[in-house]
Enzyme design. Sequence first.
Site, short mmCIF file in Angstrom:
data_model
loop_
_atom_site.label_atom_id
_atom_site.label_comp_id
_atom_site.label_asym_id
_atom_site.label_seq_id
_atom_site.Cartn_x
_atom_site.Cartn_y
_atom_site.Cartn_z
N ASP A 1 7.96 1.44 -3.74
CA ASP A 1 6.87 0.30 -3.89
C ASP A 1 7.23 -0.44 -4.76
OD1 ASP A 1 4.55 -0.76 -2.75
OD2 ASP A 1 3.20 0.39 -4.31
N GLY B 1 4.16 13.18 -2.13
CA GLY B 1 4.51 12.44 -0.84
C GLY B 1 5.80 12.69 -0.14
N PHE C 1 -0.82 -0.90 3.04
CA PHE C 1 -1.26 0.34 2.66
C PHE C 1 -0.93 1.40 3.79
CE2 PHE C 1 -3.06 4.17 0.84
CZ PHE C 1 -2.24 4.13 -0.46
N VAL C 2 -0.04 2.35 3.57
CA VAL C 2 0.08 3.30 4.88
C VAL C 2 -0.13 4.50 4.40
CG1 VAL C 2 2.01 1.77 5.90
CG2 VAL C 2 2.64 3.45 4.00
N ARG D 1 -1.82 13.71 4.60
CA ARG D 1 -0.65 13.80 4.22
C ARG D 1 0.03 14.66 5.55
NH1 ARG D 1 0.79 12.70 -1.11
NH2 ARG D 1 -0.80 13.19 -2.60
N GLU E 1 12.12 10.77 -1.75
CA GLU E 1 10.78 10.24 -2.03
C GLU E 1 10.23 9.57 -0.73
OE1 GLU E 1 8.24 9.83 -3.59
OE2 GLU E 1 8.35 8.24 -5.22
N ASP E 2 8.80 9.74 -0.80
CA ASP E 2 8.36 9.04 0.48
C ASP E 2 8.41 7.44 0.45
OD1 ASP E 2 6.66 8.54 -1.69
OD2 ASP E 2 4.68 9.36 -0.94
N LYS F 1 9.19 -0.80 0.49
CA LYS F 1 8.19 -2.07 0.63
C LYS F 1 8.87 -3.04 -0.24
CE LYS F 1 3.51 -0.16 0.90
NZ LYS F 1 2.26 0.06 0.21
P1 IMP Z 1 6.07 2.93 -7.13
O1 IMP Z 1 6.27 3.48 -8.45
O2 IMP Z 1 5.10 1.74 -7.02
O3 IMP Z 1 7.43 2.68 -6.41
O4 IMP Z 1 5.32 3.99 -6.47
C1 IMP Z 1 5.65 4.70 -5.65
C2 IMP Z 1 4.53 5.89 -5.28
O5 IMP Z 1 3.23 5.28 -5.05
C3 IMP Z 1 4.93 6.38 -3.93
O6 IMP Z 1 5.51 7.58 -4.43
C4 IMP Z 1 3.77 6.56 -3.25
O7 IMP Z 1 3.20 8.09 -3.62
C5 IMP Z 1 2.67 5.85 -3.91
N1 IMP Z 1 2.67 4.77 -2.82
C6 IMP Z 1 3.05 3.53 -2.70
N2 IMP Z 1 2.69 2.79 -2.03
C7 IMP Z 1 2.00 3.64 -0.89
C8 IMP Z 1 1.09 3.58 0.28
O8 IMP Z 1 1.24 2.68 1.08
N3 IMP Z 1 0.60 4.71 0.83
C9 IMP Z 1 0.54 5.97 0.12
N4 IMP Z 1 1.18 5.98 -1.15
C10 IMP Z 1 1.82 5.11 -1.78
MG MG Z 2 5.55 9.63 -4.11
#
Ligand code: IMP
Ligand code: MG
Length: 185
Positions: free
Chosen positions: A106, A46, A155-156, A168, A102-103, A134
């Site tokens: 979450d 991402g 969700f984006v 992507r 990082e993208d 987020k």
């Molecule tokens: P976390 O461990 O929950 O913070 O998840 C992070 C990873 O989940 C990110 O690096 C994304 O790859 C993926 N992710 C979380 N939210 C989204 C979204 O809204 N769209 C696409 N990928 C997401």
């Molecule tokens: Mg990611």
Amino acid sequence: MQDYQDVLAEILIDADTLQARVKELGAQISTDYSAEDLLLICILRGGVSFMVDLSRHITIPHMMDFMAVSSYGAGKREAAGSARVTLDLQTDIRGRNVLLVEDIVDSGHTISAVLQMLETRQPKTLKVCALLDKPERREAHVPIHYLGFTIPNKFVFGYGLDLDEYYRNLPFVGVVDLDKYKPAS
Ligand code: IMP
Ligand code: MG
């Protein structure tokens, strides 16, 4: 895969707004790390679009490396917090200034696990640059030193973020219309 236009609820951040913010972040990072050695680490997949554009706006010499982690637990609470490295760095980060790119943050579990793991390798500094945050979804506290945008709990996709691994490449960040989107399988 469905045509993205059929599942796009709205464009949340358009291409010009993204590029302007990425440019600002690049300038800020260039200032903050001036006279320092800098290593950007992209979390695949991402973070790719963001890191490539960001790097072009960083005016100080820097290196890049890539790593991939699969977070157990995307959606499965019992395993949340653990992450498995599926592609490790090629670079020894000991004594170096590391900036994780990082993208999106979450739940925070992915970055939290990556930070813990990289910390054991004794970098000089270890910071986080995330395009999107987020905060409503956060479960693990993580520091975000450089942030593009705070977004609502939707969700984006686009600009590195995928919709079942597609799209992507889109130059904007869009919101998925969950009523129209039909996930594969
Ligand atoms: P976390 O461990 O929950 O913070 O998840 C992070 C990873 O989940 C990110 O690096 C994304 O790859 C993926 N992710 C979380 N939210 C989204 C979204 O809204 N769209 C696409 N990928 C997401
Ligand atoms: Mg990611």
